[in-house]
Design a protein around this motif. Structure first.
Motif, PDB file in Angstrom:
ATOM      1  N   UNK A 167       0.684  -1.092   0.151  1.00  0.00           N
ATOM      2  CA  UNK A 167       0.044  -0.050   0.042  1.00  0.00           C
ATOM      3  C   UNK A 167       1.112   1.058  -0.064  1.00  0.00           C
ATOM      4  N   UNK A 168       2.167   1.113  -0.230  1.00  0.00           N
ATOM      5  CA  UNK A 168       2.880   2.342  -0.311  1.00  0.00           C
ATOM      6  C   UNK A 168       2.595   3.247  -1.350  1.00  0.00           C
ATOM      7  N   UNK A 169       2.684   4.506  -1.160  1.00  0.00           N
ATOM      8  CA  UNK A 169       2.350   5.476  -2.353  1.00  0.00           C
ATOM      9  C   UNK A 169       3.488   5.538  -3.221  1.00  0.00           C
ATOM     10  N   UNK A 170       2.862   5.866  -4.415  1.00  0.00           N
ATOM     11  CA  UNK A 170       3.969   5.566  -5.596  1.00  0.00           C
ATOM     12  C   UNK A 170       4.985   6.878  -5.762  1.00  0.00           C
ATOM     13  N   UNK A 171       4.768   7.775  -5.096  1.00  0.00           N
ATOM     14  CA  UNK A 171       5.667   8.950  -4.776  1.00  0.00           C
ATOM     15  C   UNK A 171       6.108   9.387  -3.816  1.00  0.00           C
ATOM     16  N   UNK A 172       7.239  10.152  -3.594  1.00  0.00           N
ATOM     17  CA  UNK A 172       7.729  10.566  -2.269  1.00  0.00           C
ATOM     18  C   UNK A 172       8.753   9.220  -1.827  1.00  0.00           C
ATOM     19  N   UNK A 173       8.763   9.049  -0.666  1.00  0.00           N
ATOM     20  CA  UNK A 173       9.631   7.803  -0.243  1.00  0.00           C
ATOM     21  C   UNK A 173       8.947   7.398   0.889  1.00  0.00           C
ATOM     22  N   UNK A 174       9.358   5.900   1.267  1.00  0.00           N
ATOM     23  CA  UNK A 174       8.925   5.271   2.340  1.00  0.00           C
ATOM     24  C   UNK A 174       9.903   5.006   3.172  1.00  0.00           C
ATOM     25  N   UNK A 175       9.599   5.200   4.637  1.00  0.00           N
ATOM     26  CA  UNK A 175      10.479   4.799   5.782  1.00  0.00           C
ATOM     27  C   UNK A 175      10.283   3.541   6.239  1.00  0.00           C
ATOM     28  N   UNK A 176      11.529   2.868   6.144  1.00  0.00           N
ATOM     29  CA  UNK A 176      11.516   1.545   6.968  1.00  0.00           C
ATOM     30  C   UNK A 176      12.355   1.459   8.026  1.00  0.00           C
ATOM     31  N   UNK A 177      11.850   0.478   9.321  1.00  0.00           N
ATOM     32  CA  UNK A 177      12.791   0.517  10.400  1.00  0.00           C
ATOM     33  C   UNK A 177      13.098  -0.534  10.818  1.00  0.00           C
ATOM     34  N   UNK A 178      14.262  -0.731  11.432  1.00  0.00           N
ATOM     35  CA  UNK A 178      15.034  -2.131  11.785  1.00  0.00           C
ATOM     36  C   UNK A 178      15.823  -1.670  13.021  1.00  0.00           C
ATOM     37  N   UNK A 179      15.318  -2.552  14.199  1.00  0.00           N
ATOM     38  CA  UNK A 179      15.815  -2.316  15.317  1.00  0.00           C
ATOM     39  C   UNK A 179      15.069  -3.171  16.510  1.00  0.00           C
ATOM     40  N   UNK A 180      15.307  -3.287  18.021  1.00  0.00           N
ATOM     41  CA  UNK A 180      14.870  -4.246  18.829  1.00  0.00           C
ATOM     42  C   UNK A 180      13.553  -3.970  19.430  1.00  0.00           C
ATOM     43  N   UNK A 181      13.159  -2.769  18.976  1.00  0.00           N
ATOM     44  CA  UNK A 181      11.700  -2.330  19.441  1.00  0.00           C
ATOM     45  C   UNK A 181      10.822  -1.643  18.110  1.00  0.00           C
ATOM     46  N   UNK A 182       9.612  -2.061  17.949  1.00  0.00           N
ATOM     47  CA  UNK A 182       8.884  -1.459  16.810  1.00  0.00           C
ATOM     48  C   UNK A 182       8.903   0.401  17.233  1.00  0.00           C
ATOM     49  N   UNK A 183       9.033   1.005  16.302  1.00  0.00           N
ATOM     50  CA  UNK A 183       8.827   2.437  16.532  1.00  0.00           C
ATOM     51  C   UNK A 183       7.177   2.769  16.245  1.00  0.00           C
ATOM     52  N   UNK A 184       6.881   3.849  17.021  1.00  0.00           N
ATOM     53  CA  UNK A 184       5.406   4.143  17.176  1.00  0.00           C
ATOM     54  C   UNK A 184       4.819   4.361  15.911  1.00  0.00           C
ATOM     55  N   UNK A 185       3.506   3.928  15.477  1.00  0.00           N
ATOM     56  CA  UNK A 185       3.042   3.990  14.429  1.00  0.00           C
ATOM     57  C   UNK A 185       3.624   3.253  13.153  1.00  0.00           C
ATOM     58  N   UNK A 186       4.664   2.690  13.398  1.00  0.00           N
ATOM     59  CA  UNK A 186       5.380   2.014  12.227  1.00  0.00           C
ATOM     60  C   UNK A 186       5.651   0.530  12.153  1.00  0.00           C
ATOM     61  N   UNK A 187       4.884  -0.036  13.089  1.00  0.00           N
ATOM     62  CA  UNK A 187       5.089  -1.612  13.102  1.00  0.00           C
ATOM     63  C   UNK A 187       5.151  -2.335  12.103  1.00  0.00           C
ATOM     64  N   UNK A 188       4.210  -1.954  11.046  1.00  0.00           N
ATOM     65  CA  UNK A 188       4.024  -2.897   9.778  1.00  0.00           C
ATOM     66  C   UNK A 188       5.124  -2.690   8.923  1.00  0.00           C
ATOM     67  N   UNK A 189       6.013  -1.641   9.166  1.00  0.00           N
ATOM     68  CA  UNK A 189       7.303  -1.271   8.191  1.00  0.00           C
ATOM     69  C   UNK A 189       8.661  -1.468   9.134  1.00  0.00           C
ATOM     70  N   UNK A 190       8.653  -2.462   9.645  1.00  0.00           N
ATOM     71  CA  UNK A 190       9.634  -2.519  10.916  1.00  0.00           C
ATOM     72  C   UNK A 190      10.054  -4.140  10.946  1.00  0.00           C
ATOM     73  N   UNK A 191      11.420  -4.328  11.081  1.00  0.00           N
ATOM     74  CA  UNK A 191      12.114  -5.546  11.418  1.00  0.00           C
ATOM     75  C   UNK A 191      12.665  -5.721  12.445  1.00  0.00           C
ATOM     76  N   UNK A 192      12.505  -6.783  13.376  1.00  0.00           N
ATOM     77  CA  UNK A 192      12.987  -6.601  14.517  1.00  0.00           C
ATOM     78  C   UNK A 192      14.379  -7.240  14.567  1.00  0.00           C
ATOM     79  N   UNK A 193      15.500  -6.667  15.069  1.00  0.00           N
ATOM     80  CA  UNK A 193      16.936  -7.175  15.322  1.00  0.00           C
ATOM     81  C   UNK A 193      17.089  -7.600  16.695  1.00  0.00           C
ATOM     82  N   UNK A 194      18.284  -8.300  16.827  1.00  0.00           N
ATOM     83  CA  UNK A 194      18.704  -8.804  17.998  1.00  0.00           C
ATOM     84  C   UNK A 194      19.769  -7.944  18.761  1.00  0.00           C
ATOM     85  N   UNK A 195      19.797  -7.340  20.010  1.00  0.00           N
ATOM     86  CA  UNK A 195      20.754  -6.675  20.562  1.00  0.00           C
ATOM     87  C   UNK A 195      22.183  -7.676  20.664  1.00  0.00           C
ATOM     88  N   UNK A 196      23.241  -7.111  20.808  1.00  0.00           N
ATOM     89  CA  UNK A 196      24.417  -7.974  20.912  1.00  0.00           C
ATOM     90  C   UNK A 196      24.635  -9.028  19.582  1.00  0.00           C
TER      91      UNK A 196
END
Length: 486
Positions: A427-456
């Motif tokens: 459902x990403x819009x065809x213009x502009x840019x999309x922000x994706x997130x990677x980290x140990x905790x889901x960023x607020x309001x972006x859970x669907x565009x986030x991949x969880x990573x492992x500390x350490x």
């Protein structure tokens, strides 16, 4: 004339003096002691140990692809997929441990034995991307869209090294230099229909040539929910690496173009027709070589100093394959060993179609190891990645996160490692840019565009574009770098 000759003569004298002095300098810098031209007793043992270690490290790096593909065969067999009997089909995810496997397309994989007779791989028309590699991960043929059938379907025949029969009409044929062959096919999930793509894998038929008139195809087994390890991780830093390699050397015919490398193996105790029995000294050297060889390859993978690795001069993103348009890293100067090490340390299988850098190529891969400031990606930190839209992909695109130690998809309780344009990002819009997130905790309001990573644990990413268009090559489109956010 004198003003010209004197400098030339002086230069010649300096070069000549340097030449006669060089051996003395080299001898002084050498770790080995000599007396009257002969090696001292204490030098002999050290020189032999050093020579064996150097030879073993070189052998390790060269034969790594052979042991790596044996890891795939082993993974299939442990999952109950016997050679020439069963094909595994899976919508792969983190539970399938394999070097940079991805969740973009379902995979079909089988271990074929062509020692006795050729095997036929019959693809129906459709969105297939397939290949066959031999036991040394040397390319045999492509199938499907990148192959000679062009996605229109066809019968592909793989003949073994001893096959002397005629190739029947109506087949796309390839000859393997080894008895064991890896067959790998991907089905494109057109329109985001993963199940339809899985069903397409079940439509593939694989059978011996002798049964072509009335084929009884190998069974297709769905391994989507099966935990599998198709890597050489358990072997790669210890004596088992050499034991596995010895078994392959004994079972397979020798490949003529590898003759010097068989000779190198013989110096460390692996020789066809002979028993591999390293003594305590050689075992210690071989284990040391396995650790050092593996680590040297990982440096090539994650911290190469090649300037041609960068995809864009103002970005940290790198080409995964350093040599375009070739199956085996061939250049005019010979085999590009750095490119070869880099690829096999983090990936599997080869084909010229995988390394093409032209519009209309099957796919492009870019590697992200560092953030915008040049630091390695850290599983305990959170990053943002901005992807300009539209991405120049005729088919689809994705970003996948991999664990740096296993070179496989990150494993967390989220149980996913990819953000894909056909699924999570449809459902990403065809213009502009999309922000994706990677980290140990889901960023607020972006859970669907986030991949969880492992500390350490460190991690890296691949951007994949399927059916790339011109802007992917000419620099008018490029992703941002990973940027750490609080």
């Amino acid at each position: 004339m004198r003003s010209i000759c004197r400098p030339l003569l002086l230069t010649g004298a300096i070069l000549w003096l340097g030449a006669i002095q060089a051996p003395a300098i080299a001898a002084e810098a050498s770790p080995y002691k000599f007396s009257k031209g002969y090696p001292a007793a204490e030098a002999i043992t050290k020189a032999r140990d050093d020579a064996d270690l150097q030879r073993a490290i070189t052998a390790y790096r060269f034969w790594y692809p052979t042991v790596s593909v044996e890891g795939i065969f082993n993974g299939n067999r442990q999952a109950g997929l016997k050679d020439n009997e069963a094909v595994g089909a899976a919508a792969a995810g983190p539970r399938q441990v394999g070097f940079t496997l991805n969740s973009d397309t379902p995979y079909g994989s089988a271990t074929l034995d062509v020692a006795k007779e050729p095997m036929v791989i019959e693809l129906p028309p459709g969105g297939y991307i397939g290949l066959a590699n031999d036991h040394n991960q040397s390319w045999i043929l492509d199938m499907g869209i990148p192959g000679p059938d062009g996605g229109k379907g066809g019968k592909h025949l793989i003949a073994g090294p001893d096959y002397k029969g005629a190739i029947p009409d109506g087949y796309f044929a390839g000859h393997s230099a080894t008895n064991k062959v890896l067959m790998a096919v991907r089905a494109l999930p057109v329109g985001g229909d993963q199940q339809k793509a899985l069903d397409a894998l079940h439509a593939i038929k694989i059978y011996p040539l002798s049964t072509a008139a009335d084929p009884k195809p190998m069974k297709i087994v769905d391994t989507t929910n099966t935990d599998m390890d198709s890597t050489s991780l358990a072997w790669e830093d210890n004596i088992k690496f050499w034991e596995v390699l010895d078994r392959v050397i004994q079972e397979e015919p020798q490949v003529a173009k590898f003759e010097p490398m068989y000779g190198l193996l013989a110096t460390v105790g692996i020789e066809k027709g002979k028993t591999f029995k390293p003594d305590a000294r050689m075992k210690a050297i071989l284990e040391r070589a396995a650790r050092q060889g593996r680590d040297q390859m990982l440096v090539s993978a994650f911290d190469s100093n090649r300037p041609d690795r960068f995809a864009w001069p103002d970005r940290k993103w790198e080409w995964v394959g350093l040599v375009p348009d070739t199956a085996q890293f061939e250049t005019t100067a010979g085999i590009d060993l750095e490119a070869r090490d880099r690829w096999f340390a983090q990936a599997i299988v080869t084909s010229p179609a995988m390394f093409r850098r032209s519009a209309g190529a099957g796919s492009l891969y870019w590697l992200g190891v560092r953030d915008r400031k040049g630091a390695y990606l850290d599983g305990g930190k959170t990053y943002k990645l901005s992807i300009p839209q539209p991405v120049p992909a005729k088919l689809f695109w994705s970003v996948t996160a991999y664990d740096a130690q296993t070179r496989s998809e990150v494993q967390t309780d989220q149980n996913k490692a990819a953000l894909r344009s056909l699924f999570e990002l449809k459902d990403v819009k065809p213009s502009g840019s999309v922000d994706l997130y990677f980290g140990p905790k889901a960023p607020k309001n972006s859970e669907g565009r986030w991949i969880k990573t492992v500390p350490g644990r460190g991690w890296f990413a691949y951007i994949r574009i399927y059916g790339p268009d011109g802007p992917a090559f000419e620099g008018s489109w490029k992703p941002a770098d990973f940027e750490q956010v609080k």
